[in-house]
Scaffold this motif. Structure first.
Motif, PDB file in Angstrom:
ATOM      1  N   LEU A  89      95.200  32.468  99.074  1.00 38.55           N
ATOM      2  CA  LEU A  89      93.749  32.455  98.946  1.00 38.55           C
ATOM      3  C   LEU A  89      93.151  33.096 100.188  1.00 38.55           C
ATOM      4  N   ASN A  90      92.373  34.135  99.988  1.00 40.41           N
ATOM      5  CA  ASN A  90      91.650  34.797 101.073  1.00 40.41           C
ATOM      6  C   ASN A  90      90.177  34.805 100.717  1.00 40.41           C
ATOM      7  N   LEU A  91      89.365  34.144 101.541  1.00 36.07           N
ATOM      8  CA  LEU A  91      87.922  34.139 101.357  1.00 36.07           C
ATOM      9  C   LEU A  91      87.301  35.069 102.389  1.00 36.07           C
ATOM     10  N   GLN A  92      86.480  36.005 101.925  1.00 31.96           N
ATOM     11  CA  GLN A  92      85.875  37.007 102.800  1.00 31.96           C
ATOM     12  C   GLN A  92      84.496  36.521 103.239  1.00 31.96           C
ATOM     13  N   PRO A  93      84.342  36.198 104.543  1.00 32.31           N
ATOM     14  CA  PRO A  93      83.043  35.726 105.046  1.00 32.31           C
ATOM     15  C   PRO A  93      81.940  36.765 104.837  1.00 32.31           C
ATOM     16  N   GLY A  94      80.764  36.274 104.441  1.00 31.33           N
ATOM     17  CA  GLY A  94      79.595  37.136 104.310  1.00 31.33           C
ATOM     18  C   GLY A  94      79.591  38.039 103.092  1.00 31.33           C
ATOM     19  N   MET A  95      80.647  38.005 102.293  1.00 33.75           N
ATOM     20  CA  MET A  95      80.751  38.895 101.135  1.00 33.75           C
ATOM     21  C   MET A  95      80.249  38.190  99.883  1.00 33.75           C
ATOM     22  N   GLY A  96      79.501  38.929  99.065  1.00 34.69           N
ATOM     23  CA  GLY A  96      79.017  38.418  97.791  1.00 34.69           C
ATOM     24  C   GLY A  96      79.994  38.751  96.679  1.00 34.69           C
ATOM     25  N   HIS A  97      79.454  39.051  95.504  1.00 32.39           N
ATOM     26  CA  HIS A  97      80.275  39.396  94.344  1.00 32.39           C
ATOM     27  C   HIS A  97      80.537  40.894  94.377  1.00 32.39           C
ATOM     28  N   GLY A  98      81.702  41.264  94.784  1.00 31.05           N
ATOM     29  CA  GLY A  98      82.055  42.672  94.886  1.00 31.05           C
ATOM     30  C   GLY A  98      83.299  42.835  95.724  1.00 31.05           C
ATOM     31  N   ALA A 131     103.729  39.709  84.383  1.00 30.63           N
ATOM     32  CA  ALA A 131     103.601  40.350  85.695  1.00 30.63           C
ATOM     33  C   ALA A 131     104.266  39.462  86.731  1.00 30.63           C
ATOM     34  N   SER A 132     104.619  40.061  87.855  1.00 27.88           N
ATOM     35  CA  SER A 132     105.158  39.249  88.951  1.00 27.88           C
ATOM     36  C   SER A 132     104.088  38.953  89.989  1.00 27.88           C
ATOM     37  N   ARG A 133     103.023  39.744  89.997  1.00 28.57           N
ATOM     38  CA  ARG A 133     101.908  39.544  90.920  1.00 28.57           C
ATOM     39  C   ARG A 133     100.591  39.733  90.189  1.00 28.57           C
ATOM     40  N   ILE A 134      99.623  38.933  90.584  1.00 27.20           N
ATOM     41  CA  ILE A 134      98.258  39.105  90.098  1.00 27.20           C
ATOM     42  C   ILE A 134      97.333  39.055  91.299  1.00 27.20           C
ATOM     43  N   ILE A 135      96.485  40.057  91.423  1.00 24.53           N
ATOM     44  CA  ILE A 135      95.413  40.058  92.419  1.00 24.53           C
ATOM     45  C   ILE A 135      94.146  39.673  91.665  1.00 24.53           C
ATOM     46  N   ALA A 136      93.573  38.540  92.020  1.00 26.62           N
ATOM     47  CA  ALA A 136      92.375  38.051  91.339  1.00 26.62           C
ATOM     48  C   ALA A 136      91.185  38.184  92.287  1.00 26.62           C
ATOM     49  N   PHE A 137      90.415  39.260  92.121  1.00 25.62           N
ATOM     50  CA  PHE A 137      89.209  39.470  92.911  1.00 25.62           C
ATOM     51  C   PHE A 137      88.075  38.672  92.259  1.00 25.62           C
ATOM     52  N   SER A 138      87.525  37.708  92.980  1.00 21.26           N
ATOM     53  CA  SER A 138      86.413  36.897  92.474  1.00 21.26           C
ATOM     54  C   SER A 138      86.708  36.369  91.077  1.00 21.26           C
ATOM     55  N   GLY A 139      87.937  35.926  90.886  1.00 22.82           N
ATOM     56  CA  GLY A 139      88.359  35.496  89.561  1.00 22.82           C
ATOM     57  C   GLY A 139      88.331  33.991  89.379  1.00 22.82           C
ATOM     58  N   ARG A 140      88.536  33.613  88.123  1.00 23.40           N
ATOM     59  CA  ARG A 140      88.620  32.193  87.801  1.00 23.40           C
ATOM     60  C   ARG A 140      89.345  32.027  86.477  1.00 23.40           C
ATOM     61  N   VAL A 145     103.367  35.371  91.538  1.00 21.78           N
ATOM     62  CA  VAL A 145     102.496  35.021  92.657  1.00 21.78           C
ATOM     63  C   VAL A 145     101.082  35.487  92.320  1.00 21.78           C
ATOM     64  N   VAL A 146     100.123  34.591  92.529  1.00 23.13           N
ATOM     65  CA  VAL A 146      98.716  34.936  92.320  1.00 23.13           C
ATOM     66  C   VAL A 146      98.046  34.998  93.681  1.00 23.13           C
ATOM     67  N   HIS A 147      97.369  36.109  93.953  1.00 22.96           N
ATOM     68  CA  HIS A 147      96.621  36.296  95.195  1.00 22.96           C
ATOM     69  C   HIS A 147      95.129  36.260  94.857  1.00 22.96           C
ATOM     70  N   PHE A 148      94.454  35.194  95.285  1.00 18.44           N
ATOM     71  CA  PHE A 148      93.009  35.064  95.077  1.00 18.44           C
ATOM     72  C   PHE A 148      92.285  35.672  96.274  1.00 18.44           C
ATOM     73  N   ILE A 149      91.358  36.584  96.017  1.00 19.87           N
ATOM     74  CA  ILE A 149      90.543  37.207  97.061  1.00 19.87           C
ATOM     75  C   ILE A 149      89.098  37.101  96.585  1.00 19.87           C
ATOM     76  N   HIS A 150      88.260  36.420  97.379  1.00 22.58           N
ATOM     77  CA  HIS A 150      86.926  36.083  96.897  1.00 22.58           C
ATOM     78  C   HIS A 150      85.919  36.126  98.041  1.00 22.58           C
ATOM     79  N   GLY A 151      84.740  36.647  97.787  1.00 23.03           N
ATOM     80  CA  GLY A 151      83.656  36.627  98.763  1.00 23.03           C
ATOM     81  C   GLY A 151      83.095  35.221  98.909  1.00 23.03           C
ATOM     82  N   GLU A 152      82.923  34.765 100.146  1.00 26.14           N
ATOM     83  CA  GLU A 152      82.415  33.410 100.381  1.00 26.14           C
ATOM     84  C   GLU A 152      80.979  33.211  99.910  1.00 26.14           C
ATOM     85  N   GLN A 153      80.216  34.295  99.790  1.00 25.71           N
ATOM     86  CA  GLN A 153      78.806  34.205  99.396  1.00 25.71           C
ATOM     87  C   GLN A 153      78.566  34.699  97.973  1.00 25.71           C
ATOM     88  N   ASP A 154      79.579  34.656  97.141  1.00 23.60           N
ATOM     89  CA  ASP A 154      79.477  35.171  95.773  1.00 23.60           C
ATOM     90  C   ASP A 154      78.499  34.322  94.952  1.00 23.60           C
TER      91      ASP A 154
END
Length: 101
Positions: free
Chosen positions: A69-78, A13-22, A36-45
């Motif tokens: 890297l984008n961390l979403q304030p107040g967001m849990g696992h979802g 792949a040329s892009r990966i969107i990693a939601f709450s990934g590791r 390119v890897v795009h990490f998107i994660h809830g700060e309260q996961d």
């Protein structure tokens, strides 16, 4: 699985969107050039600590790989609409350094 695949398959792949990934283990060598890897994660996961995305992004950058890297304030696992819109914006508008002239 998508993150782990970057360590074994070069042009999957040329892009990966990693939601709450590791990664199961952080990469020891760079992933494929142009990927390119795009990490998107809830700060309260409470399920997967956001530190996992932060440390993965730091490792990739230290290896010379491109990621965001984008961390979403107040967001849990979802996912919420902001996280989905962030992913769409990355896919539509983010120009990888390898494509910039």
């Amino acid at each position: 699985m998508a993150l782990e695949s970057t360590k074994v398959e070069e042009h999957l792949a040329s892009r990966i969107i990693a939601f709450s990934g590791r990664f199961s283990t952080l990469p020891e060598k760079p992933i494929a050039a142009g990927m390119v890897v795009h990490f998107i994660h809830g700060e309260q996961d409470p399920v997967i600590n956001p530190f996992q995305s932060k440390s993965a992004a730091e490792r990739l950058k230290s290896l010379g790989c491109e990621c965001t890297l984008n961390l979403q304030p107040g967001m849990g696992h979802g996912l919420d609409s902001h996280m989905i819109n962030t992913a769409i914006a990355h896919l539509k508008n983010y120009e990888p350094k390898s494509h910039q002239h």
